[in-house]
Design a protein around this motif. Structure first.
Motif, short mmCIF file in Angstrom:
data_model
loop_
_atom_site.label_atom_id
_atom_site.label_comp_id
_atom_site.label_asym_id
_atom_site.label_seq_id
_atom_site.Cartn_x
_atom_site.Cartn_y
_atom_site.Cartn_z
N VAL A 104 0.87 -1.17 0.00
CA VAL A 104 0.00 0.00 0.00
C VAL A 104 0.91 1.22 0.00
N SER A 105 0.75 2.07 -0.99
CA SER A 105 1.61 3.26 -1.09
C SER A 105 0.76 4.52 -1.05
N ARG A 106 1.40 5.62 -0.59
CA ARG A 106 0.73 6.92 -0.55
C ARG A 106 1.70 7.99 -1.03
N TRP A 107 1.12 9.02 -1.63
CA TRP A 107 1.90 10.17 -2.05
C TRP A 107 0.97 11.36 -2.19
N ASP A 128 -2.71 4.00 -3.05
CA ASP A 128 -2.77 2.99 -4.11
C ASP A 128 -2.37 1.64 -3.52
N THR A 129 -3.09 0.61 -3.89
CA THR A 129 -2.77 -0.74 -3.42
C THR A 129 -2.33 -1.59 -4.59
N GLY A 130 -1.32 -2.39 -4.37
CA GLY A 130 -0.83 -3.28 -5.40
C GLY A 130 -1.57 -4.61 -5.36
N PRO A 131 -1.20 -5.52 -6.25
CA PRO A 131 -1.84 -6.84 -6.27
C PRO A 131 -1.42 -7.68 -5.07
N TRP A 132 -2.22 -8.66 -4.74
CA TRP A 132 -1.87 -9.59 -3.67
C TRP A 132 -0.72 -10.47 -4.14
N LEU A 133 0.28 -10.62 -3.29
CA LEU A 133 1.46 -11.44 -3.58
C LEU A 133 1.51 -12.60 -2.60
N GLY A 134 2.04 -13.71 -3.03
CA GLY A 134 2.08 -14.91 -2.19
C GLY A 134 3.13 -14.87 -1.10
N SER A 135 4.13 -14.03 -1.25
CA SER A 135 5.24 -14.03 -0.31
C SER A 135 5.44 -12.65 0.33
N HIS A 136 5.68 -12.65 1.63
CA HIS A 136 5.94 -11.40 2.34
C HIS A 136 7.24 -10.78 1.84
N GLU A 137 8.21 -11.61 1.52
CA GLU A 137 9.49 -11.12 1.03
C GLU A 137 9.33 -10.37 -0.30
N ASP A 138 8.49 -10.90 -1.20
CA ASP A 138 8.23 -10.22 -2.48
C ASP A 138 7.58 -8.86 -2.24
N ALA A 139 6.61 -8.82 -1.32
CA ALA A 139 5.93 -7.56 -1.02
C ALA A 139 6.91 -6.55 -0.42
N TYR A 166 8.17 7.21 -2.29
CA TYR A 166 6.80 6.96 -1.85
C TYR A 166 6.80 6.47 -0.40
N LEU A 167 5.70 6.72 0.29
CA LEU A 167 5.47 6.08 1.58
C LEU A 167 4.83 4.74 1.26
N ALA A 168 5.43 3.67 1.70
CA ALA A 168 4.92 2.34 1.35
C ALA A 168 4.97 1.43 2.57
N ALA A 219 -9.72 -2.58 7.24
CA ALA A 219 -10.82 -2.78 6.30
C ALA A 219 -10.29 -2.71 4.88
N ASP A 220 -10.74 -3.60 4.05
CA ASP A 220 -10.37 -3.58 2.63
C ASP A 220 -11.49 -2.84 1.90
N PHE A 221 -11.35 -1.52 1.80
CA PHE A 221 -12.40 -0.69 1.24
C PHE A 221 -12.62 -0.95 -0.25
N ASP A 222 -11.58 -1.34 -0.97
CA ASP A 222 -11.74 -1.65 -2.39
C ASP A 222 -12.67 -2.85 -2.56
#
Length: 69
Positions: A5-8, A18-29, A41-43, A57-60
């Motif tokens: 999740v990033s903000r600017w 802005d939210t990115g896609p769901w990734l399977g690994s915490h390391e990838d995220a 960016y703040l991420a 809450a997942d507002f999307d």
């Protein structure tokens, strides 16, 4: 599952989230979040476990489901 999740600030000084896609690994995220931070960016990394446990809450998703009803 994890996502970034990033903000600017936009050109009007308003925060954009802005939210990115769901990734399977915490390391990838974390890798993607680090790349965004390097660009100024703040991420942060969000976990679906916190969503299921009521941590946030997942507002999307809520908006999409409400739109289908």
């Amino acid at each position: 599952m994890h996502r970034v999740v990033s903000r600017w600030l936009d050109h009007r000084g308003k925060w954009v989230v802005d939210t990115g896609p769901w990734l399977g690994s915490h390391e990838d995220a974390e890798l993607w979040a680090g790349q965004l931070r390097a660009l100024g960016y703040l991420a942060r990394v969000e976990s679906i476990a916190s969503q299921v446990q009521g941590g946030g809450a997942d507002f999307d998703l809520q908006g999409a489901l409400a739109g289908m009803a």
